[in-house]
Design a protein around this motif. Structure first.
Motif, short mmCIF file in Angstrom:
data_model
loop_
_atom_site.label_atom_id
_atom_site.label_comp_id
_atom_site.label_asym_id
_atom_site.label_seq_id
_atom_site.Cartn_x
_atom_site.Cartn_y
_atom_site.Cartn_z
N ALA A 276 0.83 -1.21 0.00
CA ALA A 276 0.00 0.00 0.00
C ALA A 276 0.87 1.26 0.00
O ALA A 276 0.58 2.23 -0.72
CB ALA A 276 -0.93 0.00 1.20
N PHE A 277 1.95 1.26 0.79
CA PHE A 277 2.83 2.42 0.83
C PHE A 277 3.47 2.66 -0.54
O PHE A 277 3.57 3.80 -1.00
CB PHE A 277 3.92 2.23 1.89
N SER A 278 3.92 1.58 -1.18
CA SER A 278 4.54 1.71 -2.50
C SER A 278 3.54 2.25 -3.51
O SER A 278 3.88 3.08 -4.35
CB SER A 278 5.08 0.35 -2.95
N LEU A 279 2.31 1.75 -3.42
CA LEU A 279 1.27 2.18 -4.34
C LEU A 279 0.96 3.67 -4.16
O LEU A 279 0.90 4.43 -5.13
CB LEU A 279 0.01 1.34 -4.12
N VAL A 280 0.78 4.08 -2.91
CA VAL A 280 0.48 5.49 -2.62
C VAL A 280 1.64 6.38 -3.06
O VAL A 280 1.44 7.42 -3.71
CB VAL A 280 0.19 5.68 -1.12
N GLY A 281 2.85 5.98 -2.70
CA GLY A 281 4.02 6.80 -3.06
C GLY A 281 4.18 6.93 -4.55
O GLY A 281 4.46 8.02 -5.07
N GLY A 282 4.01 5.83 -5.27
CA GLY A 282 4.17 5.87 -6.71
C GLY A 282 3.13 6.72 -7.40
O GLY A 282 3.40 7.32 -8.46
N LEU B 183 -3.25 18.38 10.08
CA LEU B 183 -4.26 18.52 9.03
C LEU B 183 -4.24 19.92 8.42
O LEU B 183 -4.36 20.09 7.21
CB LEU B 183 -5.65 18.21 9.60
N THR B 184 -4.04 20.92 9.26
CA THR B 184 -3.97 22.29 8.78
C THR B 184 -2.73 22.50 7.90
O THR B 184 -2.81 23.12 6.83
CB THR B 184 -3.93 23.28 9.96
N ALA B 185 -1.60 21.97 8.33
CA ALA B 185 -0.36 22.12 7.56
C ALA B 185 -0.48 21.44 6.20
O ALA B 185 -0.03 21.98 5.18
CB ALA B 185 0.81 21.52 8.34
N ALA B 186 -1.10 20.26 6.17
CA ALA B 186 -1.28 19.53 4.92
C ALA B 186 -2.20 20.31 3.98
O ALA B 186 -1.95 20.38 2.77
CB ALA B 186 -1.83 18.14 5.19
N ASN B 187 -3.24 20.89 4.53
CA ASN B 187 -4.19 21.64 3.71
C ASN B 187 -3.53 22.88 3.11
O ASN B 187 -3.73 23.20 1.93
CB ASN B 187 -5.39 22.04 4.56
N GLU B 188 -2.70 23.55 3.89
CA GLU B 188 -2.04 24.77 3.41
C GLU B 188 -0.96 24.45 2.37
O GLU B 188 -0.70 25.26 1.47
CB GLU B 188 -1.44 25.54 4.59
N ALA B 189 -0.33 23.28 2.50
CA ALA B 189 0.73 22.90 1.56
C ALA B 189 0.20 22.09 0.38
O ALA B 189 0.98 21.69 -0.48
CB ALA B 189 1.82 22.09 2.29
N ASP B 190 -1.11 21.85 0.36
CA ASP B 190 -1.72 21.00 -0.67
C ASP B 190 -1.04 19.63 -0.67
O ASP B 190 -0.70 19.07 -1.72
CB ASP B 190 -1.63 21.64 -2.06
N ALA B 191 -0.83 19.08 0.52
CA ALA B 191 -0.14 17.81 0.70
C ALA B 191 -1.12 16.74 1.19
O ALA B 191 -2.23 17.04 1.63
CB ALA B 191 1.01 17.96 1.69
N MET B 192 -0.69 15.49 1.12
CA MET B 192 -1.48 14.37 1.62
C MET B 192 -0.80 13.78 2.86
O MET B 192 0.40 13.99 3.09
CB MET B 192 -1.64 13.29 0.55
N ILE B 193 -1.58 13.05 3.64
CA ILE B 193 -1.07 12.41 4.86
C ILE B 193 -1.36 10.91 4.78
O ILE B 193 -2.47 10.51 4.44
CB ILE B 193 -1.75 12.97 6.12
N VAL B 194 -0.36 10.10 5.05
CA VAL B 194 -0.55 8.66 5.16
C VAL B 194 -0.60 8.31 6.64
O VAL B 194 0.38 8.51 7.37
CB VAL B 194 0.57 7.87 4.46
N GLU B 195 -1.75 7.81 7.08
CA GLU B 195 -1.91 7.38 8.47
C GLU B 195 -1.75 5.86 8.53
O GLU B 195 -2.59 5.12 8.02
CB GLU B 195 -3.28 7.77 9.01
N ASP B 196 -0.67 5.41 9.13
CA ASP B 196 -0.41 3.97 9.28
C ASP B 196 -0.95 3.52 10.63
O ASP B 196 -0.36 3.79 11.66
CB ASP B 196 1.09 3.70 9.17
N ASP B 197 -2.07 2.82 10.61
CA ASP B 197 -2.71 2.34 11.85
C ASP B 197 -2.41 0.86 12.01
O ASP B 197 -3.30 0.01 11.97
CB ASP B 197 -4.22 2.60 11.79
#
Length: 495
Positions: free
Chosen positions: A207-213, A291-305
């Motif tokens: 999943a990490f490889s897929l998301v990163g790619g 969440l605020t930082a990601a929104n301002e940078a137009d970035a995504m977050i991967v949450e590994d649970d």
């Protein structure tokens, strides 16, 4: 039971237009296979009738060649059993040619640009844990898994239609399992989602490889917890991402540190429910800040649970995904900890805006996870067995955690064991007098497996310590393991 038909010798080629007799060609071909090790002592040869049919010669020709090899001692006939490669062949096998004697110059293939640049940044690791002992990390309590129930479900599904169990898996995942996961996430983790947002993968690493790619271009910065999860970090390094080591404290990822180092990050990787490896739970204020930082940078977050189901504290914190209102969080889960690692089964929950892209990628070049494995897990969940198992494991891990904490009291001042409220590993912080690598090496001599905290570090970290797993260790093994640590500490002192 029907006896197997022996080796398949499809490499033998007979030229019926050659001057050399067919029986001689066959004899020499078989002799070459025997003397070069293609067939090993004790291997059963195919029946003469079978071999004759497979290579297109008469049975008499095969019998003649076989009899000649038997007379030379390369084959031996056993009455009522067949013909076998002689055990005496060990002494006659031709040695492998030395590099000096070989006329072939081996070619070193040119690696891709991404691989050549990634290799120096990979964090090397030995085989992933597979044996239960103190203090192996990342391995669940295999001794407590309800294997009898699992075996019954497995047998039921393996008897189903062969198209169901033997064909390629569905590219997005088996829908009954996707539905079961969606229900489980809603009930236990507070995440409301549609099954169509869930994609089944061959483990969390895939999943990490897929998301990163799909989301990160080579060279783009990604925030990564320091210390942090080794496997995930390697997955992102492999696709050319540039991990930025972001400090971690008792509240989790330090957002200010990340913004100072890379304010325009492309992606952030976090383990908020149980920081890997320090064990901290990310505070609500930090989650909102991320969440605020990601929104301002137009970035995504991967949450590994990775082990969020096993929270045994007073009240489990909300997942980052459950409080995400802008579709910034990609949630990754695995059954390696909740069930067992050999399943190689994970999943990724993507925001609605990414569903179509993931469907296109999965449909285009992913073959899917074996359907029968997914079907067994789906029924395990639908029948309530999964929920029962999770409840049982929470109590078990709490008991083993409490045993570890109690036994660590005798090491106070040398190893300061940090309590945790989730998962099945804890960190023992060391005083400056001790060398963590030496402790790991000495413990290994006594059959105890630990990991140095520095192994998880992407950059310099202030802590020095060892990571102790307690999930797969019986309480007696935990007690014995702590006695070993106490015994070896004097020889691991640096001053």
């Amino acid at each position: 039971m029907k006896r197997h038909a022996g080796a398949v010798l499809s490499s033998i080629k007979i030229d019926k237009t050659a001057e050399k007799k067919i029986s001689i060609q066959l004899y020499m071909a078989l002799r070459d296979l025997l003397l070069t090790g293609a067939l090993t002592p004790g291997d059963r040869m195919p029946a003469t009738r079978t071999l004759a049919q497979e290579i297109g010669v008469s049975r008499t020709t095969v019998i003649d060649a076989t009899d000649r090899l038997i007379s030379e001692g390369l084959l031996e006939a056993r009455v009522g059993a067949g013909t076998f490669v002689s055990e005496a062949l060990n002494a006659r096998l031709a040695p492998k040619p030395s590099q000096e004697a070989s006329d072939i110059t081996p070619v070193v293939p040119r690696l891709s640009h991404a691989t050549r640049h990634a290799i120096p940044d990979f964090t090397l690791r030995s085989r992933l844990p597979h044996k239960s002992q103190a203090f192996v990390t990342a391995l669940p309590a295999l001794d407590a898994f309800p294997m009898a129930q699992w075996a019954k479900l497995s047998a039921r599904h393996w008897r189903k239609d062969r198209d169901h169990i033997a064909g390629y898996g569905e590219p997005f995942g088996y829908m009954p399992l996707r539905r079961a996961i969606a229900r489980q996430l809603n009930a236990s983790r507070g995440i409301k989602c549609d099954p169509e947002q869930i994609f089944i993968t061959n483990g969390a690493q895939r999943a990490f490889s897929l998301v990163g790619g799909m989301l990160v271009n080579p060279g783009e910065p990604i925030w990564f917890e320091n210390p942090g999860a080794i496997g995930a970090r390697n997955a992102f390094v492999a696709i050319g991402a540039r991990p930025i080591p972001v400090a971690v404290d008792e509240e989790g990822l330090c957002i200010e540190d990340g913004l100072a180092k890379a304010p325009y990050f492309r992606l952030a990787f976090v383990t908020p429910s149980h920081q890997q490896p320090l064990g901290h739970v990310m505070s609500l204020s930090r989650r909102l800040a991320l969440l605020t930082a990601a929104n301002e940078a137009d970035a995504m977050i991967v949450e590994d649970d990775y082990d969020g189901e096993f929270y045994f504290g007073d009240q489990p914190p909300p997942t980052l995904k459950s409080i995400d209102t802008h579709g910034r969080v990609i949630y990754v889960g695995t059954f390696s900890k909740s069930l067992f690692p050999a399943l190689r089964l994970g999943f990724v929950l993507v925001p609605e805006g990414l569903v179509e892209s993931f469907e296109r990628v999965c449909l285009t070049w992913l073959a899917g996870v074996p359907t029968v494995t997914q079907a067994i897990v789906a029924e395990f969940m639908d029948e309530g067995m999964f929920a029962t198992h999770i409840r049982t494991m929470r109590q078990l891990y709490k008991h083993r955690h409490d045993t570890l904490m109690a036994e660590s009291a005798s090491l106070a001042g040398d190893i300061d064991l940090q309590p945790t409220s989730s998962g099945f590993h804890a960190v023992g912080l060391l005083s400056n007098r001790y060398d963590e690598d030496r402790i790991v090496a000495e413990a290994a001599k006594h059959g105890i497996t630990t990991a140095p905290l520095s192994r998880y570090a992407l950059g310099r970290i202030p802590q020095r310590g060892i990571v102790l797993g307690f999930g797969s260790s019986a309480q007696d093994d935990i007690r014995k393991g702590m006695k070993v640590l106490k015994k070896i500490l004097p020889v691991c002192c640096t001053s």
